[in-house]
Design an enzyme around this catalytic site. Sequence first.
Site, PDB file in Angstrom:
ATOM      1  N   LEU A   1       0.855  -1.181   0.000  1.00 55.62           N
ATOM      2  CA  LEU A   1       0.000   0.000   0.000  1.00 55.62           C
ATOM      3  C   LEU A   1       0.891   1.231   0.000  1.00 55.62           C
ATOM      4  CD1 LEU A   1      -2.722  -0.832   2.717  1.00 55.62           C
ATOM      5  CD2 LEU A   1      -2.976  -0.941   0.240  1.00 55.62           C
ATOM      6  N   ASP A   2       0.486   2.266  -0.716  1.00 52.60           N
ATOM      7  CA  ASP A   2       1.214   3.522  -0.657  1.00 52.60           C
ATOM      8  C   ASP A   2       1.297   3.982   0.797  1.00 52.60           C
ATOM      9  OD1 ASP A   2       1.278   3.422  -3.400  1.00 52.60           O
ATOM     10  OD2 ASP A   2      -0.318   4.906  -3.686  1.00 52.60           O
ATOM     11  N   ALA A   3       2.360   4.713   1.113  1.00 56.27           N
ATOM     12  CA  ALA A   3       2.566   5.154   2.495  1.00 56.27           C
ATOM     13  C   ALA A   3       1.371   5.938   3.035  1.00 56.27           C
ATOM     14  CB  ALA A   3       3.835   5.990   2.587  1.00 56.27           C
TER      15      ALA A   3
ATOM     16  N   VAL B   1      -1.727   5.597   2.399  1.00 52.17           N
ATOM     17  CA  VAL B   1      -2.977   4.836   2.343  1.00 52.17           C
ATOM     18  C   VAL B   1      -3.061   3.889   3.541  1.00 52.17           C
ATOM     19  CG1 VAL B   1      -4.320   3.177   0.990  1.00 52.17           C
ATOM     20  CG2 VAL B   1      -3.043   5.004  -0.151  1.00 52.17           C
TER      21      VAL B   1
ATOM     22  N   ARG C   1      -5.086   6.118  -7.492  1.00 53.57           N
ATOM     23  CA  ARG C   1      -4.950   7.568  -7.429  1.00 53.57           C
ATOM     24  C   ARG C   1      -4.831   8.179  -8.819  1.00 53.57           C
ATOM     25  NH1 ARG C   1       0.021   7.893  -3.378  1.00 53.57           N
ATOM     26  NH2 ARG C   1      -0.227  10.144  -3.699  1.00 53.57           N
TER      27      ARG C   1
END
Length: 219
Positions: free
Chosen positions: A52-54, A56, A162
């Site tokens: 997961l993106d930081a 998120v 995104r």
Amino acid sequence: MEAKHISSPVYEDGQIIVLDKPAGMDSEHQLPAALRELWGNPEAFVGLVHRLDAGVSGLMVCAKTSDAAAALSRQVQAGTFRKEYRAVIAGGPDEALPGTGQLRDYLFKDSRAGRVYPVKRLRKGVREAVLNYRILDTRDGEQGPLSLVEIQLETGRTHQIRVQFASRRHPLWGDGKYGSRYKGAIALQSARLAFSHPETGQPLVFTLPAPPHSPFPLF
């Protein structure tokens, strides 16, 4: 690098751990360090099979053995490892983004710039990105309408959700990197995971309620 910590696991056994990753924690470095701290074992194996993106938050599963990591990775490759997200985006349904559908794009990751861009065709460094979505509700916000969206990923590309929504002029709430006018944490959550246990084959499903921070309480 600032130390990050995780709360109690959602599920854990000898093969896997399922956790609710907080926003602000990097998946590749801070998460493994936090798990090793939780277990009190600085040498513990942490197998990352998805990320997961930081910015998120939400559900992740990590393998505790190399065999479990390989088994989960095979499910990811086969498309039987299912990930669902919820997000709040700018605007409501329109011509570029009907109420339900599939988004399919070619994405190029510029590692030096730390950004991902949609492009017209396949070339070196470009990968196809596919997701399915459904707009659940649209309400008025301080700077215009906002919509709650349910998303099922078919592929797992960097910044995929995104970029795919932002490229259609519906950036995620709080995502200033990709055009949001709102300030705050990115309103994107990994809300549901469904996969088979890597050792027993038992079907497992985990879900989370919406996070309490804005703008999810609007919905």
